[in-house]
Design an enzyme around this catalytic site. Structure first.
Site, PDB file in Angstrom:
ATOM      1  N   TYR A   1      -9.364  -3.473 -11.092  1.00 30.15           N
ATOM      2  CA  TYR A   1      -9.397  -2.133 -10.590  1.00 30.15           C
ATOM      3  C   TYR A   1      -7.818  -1.398 -10.815  1.00 30.15           C
ATOM      4  O   TYR A   1      -7.617  -0.366 -11.073  1.00 30.15           O
ATOM      5  CB  TYR A   1      -9.819  -1.865  -9.261  1.00 30.15           C
ATOM      6  CG  TYR A   1      -8.865  -2.331  -7.942  1.00 30.15           C
ATOM      7  CD1 TYR A   1      -8.064  -1.606  -7.191  1.00 30.15           C
ATOM      8  CD2 TYR A   1      -8.898  -3.688  -7.579  1.00 30.15           C
ATOM      9  CE1 TYR A   1      -6.982  -2.192  -6.438  1.00 30.15           C
ATOM     10  CE2 TYR A   1      -8.142  -4.187  -6.664  1.00 30.15           C
ATOM     11  CZ  TYR A   1      -7.201  -3.296  -5.992  1.00 30.15           C
ATOM     12  OH  TYR A   1      -6.411  -3.649  -5.090  1.00 30.15           O
TER      13      TYR A   1
ATOM     14  N   GLU B   1     -26.749  14.344  -2.942  1.00 31.66           N
ATOM     15  CA  GLU B   1     -28.416  14.433  -2.234  1.00 31.66           C
ATOM     16  C   GLU B   1     -29.161  13.588  -3.104  1.00 31.66           C
ATOM     17  O   GLU B   1     -30.096  13.206  -2.616  1.00 31.66           O
ATOM     18  CB  GLU B   1     -28.584  15.930  -2.765  1.00 31.66           C
ATOM     19  CG  GLU B   1     -28.778  16.412  -3.969  1.00 31.66           C
ATOM     20  CD  GLU B   1     -29.258  17.767  -4.076  1.00 31.66           C
ATOM     21  OE1 GLU B   1     -30.369  18.291  -3.582  1.00 31.66           O
ATOM     22  OE2 GLU B   1     -28.554  18.761  -4.617  1.00 31.66           O
TER      23      GLU B   1
ATOM     24  N   GLU C   1      -7.289   1.708 -12.970  1.00 31.80           N
ATOM     25  CA  GLU C   1      -6.780   3.166 -12.498  1.00 31.80           C
ATOM     26  C   GLU C   1      -5.621   3.395 -13.308  1.00 31.80           C
ATOM     27  O   GLU C   1      -5.304   4.536 -13.560  1.00 31.80           O
ATOM     28  CB  GLU C   1      -6.316   2.609 -10.985  1.00 31.80           C
ATOM     29  CG  GLU C   1      -7.654   2.620 -10.088  1.00 31.80           C
ATOM     30  CD  GLU C   1      -7.559   2.185  -8.746  1.00 31.80           C
ATOM     31  OE1 GLU C   1      -8.302   2.314  -7.984  1.00 31.80           O
ATOM     32  OE2 GLU C   1      -6.172   1.615  -8.573  1.00 31.80           O
TER      33      GLU C   1
ATOM     34  N   CYS D   1       0.994  -1.079  -0.004  1.00 28.77           N
ATOM     35  CA  CYS D   1      -0.158  -0.102  -0.044  1.00 28.77           C
ATOM     36  C   CYS D   1       0.800   1.328  -0.113  1.00 28.77           C
ATOM     37  O   CYS D   1       0.616   2.126  -0.873  1.00 28.77           O
ATOM     38  CB  CYS D   1      -0.896  -0.054   1.423  1.00 28.77           C
ATOM     39  SG  CYS D   1      -1.989   1.464   1.223  1.00 28.77           S
TER      40      CYS D   1
ATOM     41  N   LYS E   1      -0.145   5.402  -5.856  1.00 29.34           N
ATOM     42  CA  LYS E   1      -1.054   5.395  -6.836  1.00 29.34           C
ATOM     43  C   LYS E   1      -2.136   6.550  -7.020  1.00 29.34           C
ATOM     44  O   LYS E   1      -2.171   7.375  -7.931  1.00 29.34           O
ATOM     45  CB  LYS E   1      -1.752   4.101  -6.690  1.00 29.34           C
ATOM     46  CG  LYS E   1      -2.998   3.768  -8.015  1.00 29.34           C
ATOM     47  CD  LYS E   1      -4.429   4.421  -7.308  1.00 29.34           C
ATOM     48  CE  LYS E   1      -4.883   3.883  -6.017  1.00 29.34           C
ATOM     49  NZ  LYS E   1      -5.241   2.408  -6.050  1.00 29.34           N
TER      50      LYS E   1
ATOM     51  N   HIS F   1     -27.741  20.571  -0.599  1.00 30.86           N
ATOM     52  CA  HIS F   1     -27.915  21.107  -2.090  1.00 30.86           C
ATOM     53  C   HIS F   1     -27.075  22.365  -2.332  1.00 30.86           C
ATOM     54  O   HIS F   1     -27.129  23.348  -1.465  1.00 30.86           O
ATOM     55  CB  HIS F   1     -29.525  21.367  -2.307  1.00 30.86           C
ATOM     56  CG  HIS F   1     -29.876  21.666  -3.512  1.00 30.86           C
ATOM     57  ND1 HIS F   1     -29.767  21.184  -4.779  1.00 30.86           N
ATOM     58  CD2 HIS F   1     -30.008  23.275  -4.054  1.00 30.86           C
ATOM     59  CE1 HIS F   1     -30.023  21.737  -5.781  1.00 30.86           C
ATOM     60  NE2 HIS F   1     -30.223  23.032  -5.516  1.00 30.86           N
TER      61      HIS F   1
ATOM     62  N   CYS G   1      -1.646   1.715  -2.815  1.00 33.47           N
ATOM     63  CA  CYS G   1      -2.657   2.843  -2.620  1.00 33.47           C
ATOM     64  C   CYS G   1      -2.046   4.172  -2.752  1.00 33.47           C
ATOM     65  O   CYS G   1      -2.508   5.087  -3.320  1.00 33.47           O
ATOM     66  CB  CYS G   1      -3.326   2.634  -1.101  1.00 33.47           C
ATOM     67  SG  CYS G   1      -3.518   1.122  -0.852  1.00 33.47           S
TER      68      CYS G   1
END
Length: 462
Positions: free
Chosen positions: A188, A456, A192, A46, A54, A451, A51
């Site tokens: 993934y 939302e 990525e 990682c 990356k 909002h 992670c």
């Protein structure tokens, strides 16, 4: 034969990755004499080749898109400035930050009383671990409890010339940005990296075996990301695989696909899967692994050998850094803390995960297909929304937002949430708490919307 000199610990951890270090620090916080053994650099995949670096590259790629859009928001910035990224500038800066994190890992362990040693471990008995240290010496250690958290590594395929390409680890060693690149794999990592290369201006080819990327995720994510990547100009080669790789006199790589299509690229990156790292004479410990070399554990991370445990990528359950960290801490709570934690274990249901694609995507719970299999189609209600976020109102070029909420039973308990769009990672973290607590559609509806925001939409779905 002379007796083996050894140093004894209450807790010995093989692997200085996120899970191993988290477990070691938690054990030491309860007063356990603890040792971490690491062969490369603290932080594991990682921190060093996963992670963290990356995400830094994702930020760079995302920055390029913002620069390209700036003129439409009234800034005197030429869109062509987005193509001026300097790989040679960012790489050493990124690497220096990672080295800083390595040092932070070391200091945090020492501060909490965790000892560590750099070297390669191997079992020489059930609870005997020999370490070939960096200084050339060898030491044997024993422990009451041993945790195997050795992680995993990327694999290469068995095709001619595969070694001419690199893997996801090698991506972070690239000194220069390739003008043309082929990324192989629909998971993934491949998605990525393809997004990063494309965003930074490389001609990018993504080679996938099926019709869509991210096939382990809900179809809404698969289809939205695949279609958008194609629209963005990433060359997605569907129903394809690599047949062979050759190096041409020009220095380019000739990549021949199973469709007989031929690509010529400067770089080839394999992202076709990972393997468990168990090259430490595991049989000598008596610990069992499956046919994929993944260590077999029960729900409490126990192996078949009393006092030896395992977690993280090496067990191949949910291969996510936060899962390894949480599992490691809970294991140490159970082993070394007061009796109140004696039955603590990691819950592997409803774990949120995110893909740092362009745009981001996130998922928690069951896909629609999985929910149908578990509850039956008639017992589900699926809410969907596709729209363009307000940010793109000023832009000619749009990016999709797609939300899907899967609810089960009369009370419409939320059993799956799948989102694509900007800031999906940040959005999903909060909604993940609600779903983990057993939220229903009514709970979502009872929350007043913020909002204007994209999120939302999740509390106003009809």
């Amino acid at each position: 034969m002379a007796p083996i000199e050894s140093t004894h610990y209450q807790y010995l951890v093989i692997g200085g990755g996120s899970g191993g270090v988290a477990s070691a620090r938690r054990a030491a916080s309860y007063g356990a004499k603890t040792l971490v053994i690491e062969g490369k650099a603290m932080g594991g995949t990682c921190v060093n080749v996963g992670c963290v670096p990356k995400k830094l590259m994702w930020y760079a790629s995302d920055m390029a898109s913002k620069i390209a859009q700036a003129k439409e928001y009234g800034f005197d910035v030429a869109p062509s400035a987005a193509k001026t990224f300097n790989w040679e500038y960012l790489k050493p800066k990124r690497d220096a930050y990672i080295q800083k994190l390595n040092g932070i890992y070391e200091r945090n362990m020492l501060k909490e009383g965790v000892e560590y040693v750099y070297g390669w471990a191997k079992f020489v008995g059930e609870k005997l671990v020999e370490v070939a240290k960096r200084d050339g010496t060898t030491q044997v250690y024993t422990a009451d409890h041993i945790l195997i958290a050795s992680g995993g590594a990327p694999i290469l395929p068995d095709v001619p010339g595969a070694e001419l390409g690199t893997d996801s680890d090698g991506f972070f060693k690239m000194e220069t940005q390739p003008k043309t690149v082929a990324v192989v794999g629909a998971g993934y990592i491949g998605v990525e990296l393809a997004g990063v290369f494309h965003g930074l201006g490389s001609e990018t080819h993504l080679i996938i075996r099926g019709e869509t990327v991210l096939r382990s995720f809900d179809e809404s994510i698969q289809e939205t990301i695949t279609d958008h990547y194609v629209e963005e100009g990433i060359n997605v080669h569907k129903k394809s695989n690599v047949k062979s790789v050759e190096k041409l006199a020009s220095g380019l790589l000739k990549v021949t696909l199973t469709t007989d299509e031929v690509l010529e690229v400067e770089a080839l990156v394999w992202t076709i899967g990972r393997k468990s790292l168990v090259g430490f004479n595991l049989p000598a410990s008596g610990v069992k692994a499956n046919d994929k070399a993944q260590i077999l554990v029960d729900e409490y991370q126990n192996t078949n050998v009393k006092g030896i445990y395992s977690l993280g990528d090496v067990v191949g359950n949910v291969e996510l850094t936060p899962v390894a960290i949480a599992s490691g801490r809970k294991l140490s709570n159970r082993l070394f803390s007061p009796a109140e934690f004696k039955d603590q274990k990691q819950d592997y249901e409803n774990i949120p995960s995110v893909i740092f694609s362009h745009p981001e995507a996130g998922s928690i719970g069951l896909s629609e297909k999985q929910a149908i299999e578990k509850y039956g189609k008639d017992n589900l209600k699926v809410y969907k929304s596709k729209f363009t976020a307000l940010y793109y109102a000023m832009l000619e070029h749009k990016s999709p937002t797609s939300y899907k909420l899967i609810c089960a039973g009369k009370d419409e308990k939320v059993v799956g949430l799948h989102i694509v769009g900007d800031s999906s990672a940040e959005i999903l973290q909060g909604f993940g708490v609600a779903i983990k607590m057993g939220a229903t559609k009514a709970d979502f509806d009872n929350c007043v919307a913020i909002h204007p925001s994209s999120a939302e939409e999740l509390v106003t779905l009809r």
